[in-house]
Design an enzyme around this catalytic site. Structure first.
Site, mmCIF file in Angstrom:
data_model
loop_
_atom_site.group_PDB
_atom_site.id
_atom_site.type_symbol
_atom_site.label_atom_id
_atom_site.label_comp_id
_atom_site.label_asym_id
_atom_site.label_seq_id
_atom_site.Cartn_x
_atom_site.Cartn_y
_atom_site.Cartn_z
ATOM 1 C CB CYS A 22 -0.553 -0.368 1.103
ATOM 2 S SG CYS A 22 -2.105 1.246 1.367
ATOM 3 C CB CYS B 96 -2.692 3.741 -5.824
ATOM 4 S SG CYS B 96 -4.602 3.261 -4.830
HETATM 5 N N1 DGL Z 1 -4.113 -0.033 -2.009
HETATM 6 C C1 DGL Z 1 -3.913 1.698 -1.208
HETATM 7 C C2 DGL Z 1 -2.385 2.456 -1.835
HETATM 8 O O1 DGL Z 1 -1.667 2.348 -3.074
HETATM 9 C C3 DGL Z 1 -4.727 2.551 -0.897
HETATM 10 C C4 DGL Z 1 -5.974 2.659 -0.720
HETATM 11 C C5 DGL Z 1 -6.720 3.464 -0.117
HETATM 12 O O2 DGL Z 1 -7.144 2.461 0.886
HETATM 13 O O3 DGL Z 1 -6.687 4.782 -0.346
HETATM 14 O O4 DGL Z 1 -2.467 2.773 -1.989
#
Ligand code: DGL
Length: 266
Positions: free
Chosen positions: A72, A182
Site C-alpha cells: 500500500c 496505488c
Molecule cells: N491501496 C492503497 C495504496 O496503494 C490505498 C488505497 C486506500 O485505502 O485509499 O495506496
C-alpha cells in the site's frame, strides 16, 4: 510449517502485489491482511492511518510472519518509517514507480496516479526532488478508484466516466507512461487502456517490491527451500484480523486474483 510472509493493504489492492509474489516465490506461505474495517486510507487524516497501520502490524507480528510487505503506497507514505524504527523484522514498502517510468523514455511526460495522501505526502515530494530533474512528472489523485475496486466495479460506465473526467485536463499525447501509484489501480488497466493513447505504458511497483522482498529474505537466509512448504503452500486471508473462511468470500478473492492475472499482461 514454515513462517509465512505478511502482506498488508488498506483493502484488496494489495492482492496485486500478492499475485506477483505467489508467481515469483512459489515455495512461500503467505498471510494477507486487508484492513476492510478502515478502507479507504487515502482520504483519511494521516494520524488515523498511522494508528491503523500500527494495529495491522501488531496483528501480523502476533501471527509470526517473517517479513511484512506494506502493499500500500498510502500506508508506506504515512507510516513505514515509524514501523522500521519500531521493529527489526524486514519491512518492504511501496512508493509510486516514477523513477522506473522516467527511465522508459526520459523525454515525454509521466503521469503518476495515487491517493490524495500519497500525492500530498512528503515522501513523494522527496522522490520527485530526487528523480524528476527535468520536471516531466504530473501527479493525479484518483480516490474514487479505491471505492470502485472495493465494490468489485472495474469496467462500468461510472468508472469510465470518472476516469475520462479526471484525465481530461491532460494532453495525453505528451505522456509516455501512467504510473499506478496505488495498488488498487491495477484492477482498472483495461478500462484505462480504452482512454489512453496506445503509446502510454502502465508502470507499477509490484515486480520491484517482490524482487526487494526476495533479496531481503535471502540476505537473512529466510527464503523457503524447495519442498519446505510441501505438500501445498498456504495462503490465508484476514479482514482486519478476522480470518476469511466463508467459501463465497474466498471465491471472491480468487476471482480478484484471476482478474489481476488478466490485467498483468496489459
Ligand atoms: N491501496 C492503497 C495504496 O496503494 C490505498 C488505497 C486506500 O485505502 O485509499 O495506496
Amino acid at each position: 510449517m514454515s513462517q509465512p510472509i505478511g502482506f498488508f493493504d488498506s483493502g484488496l489492492g494489495g492482492l496485486s502485489v500478492l499475485h506477483e509474489a505467489m508467481l515469483r516465490l512459489p515455495q512461500e506461505n503467505f498471510l494477507f491482511f486487508a484492513d476492510e474495517d478502515h478502507v479507504p486510507y487515502g482520504t483519511k487524516p494521516p494520524a488515523n492511518v498511522k494508528k491503523y497501520v500500527g494495529e495491522a502490524f501488531d496483528f501480523l507480528l502476533s501471527q509470526e510472519v517473517k517479513a511484512i510487505v506494506v502493499a500500500c503506497n498510502t500506508a508506506t507514505s504515512v507510516a513505514v518509517a515509524d514501523m522500521r524504527r519500531r521493529y527489526e523484522i524486514p519491512i518492504i514498502g511501496m512508493e509510486p514507480a516514477a523513477k522506473k517510468a522516467l527511465e522508459l523514455n526520459g523525454q515525454k511526460r509521466v503521469l503518476v496516479a495515487a491517493t490524495p495522501i500519497t500525492v500530498a505526502g512528503e515522501k513523494l515530494q522527496h522522490l520527485m526532488e530526487r528523480v524528476d530533474i527535468e520536471h516531466l512528472v504530473d501527479l493525479l489523485a484518483l480516490p474514487r478508484l479505491v471505492k470502485f475496486a472495493e465494490r468489485g466495479e472495474f469496467t462500468s460506465p461510472q468508472v469510465a466516466n470518472y476516469l475520462k473526467a479526471e484525465l481530461a485536463p491532460f494532453n495525453l499525447e505528451e505522456y509516455s507512461a501512467l504510473v499506478l501509484g496505488c495498488t488498487h489501480f491495477n484492477y482498472f488497466k483495461d478500462t484505462l487502456k480504452e482512454l489512453l493513447p496506445t503509446e502510454v505504458k502502465f508502470v507499477d511497483g509490484n515486480e520491484g517490491t517482490v524482487r526487494e522482498l526476495k533479496r531481503r529474505l535471502a540476505e537473512i537466509d529466510a527464503l523457503c527451500k524447495e519442498g519446505e512448504s510441501a505438500p501445498q503452500r498456504q495462503v490465508r486471508y484476514f479482514y482486519s484480523g478476522r480470518e476469511v473462511s466463508a467459501a463465497d468470500e474466498l471465491r471472491r478473492l480468487e476471482d480478484l486474483l484471476a482478474r489481476l492475472g488478466e490485467m498483468r499482461g496489459l
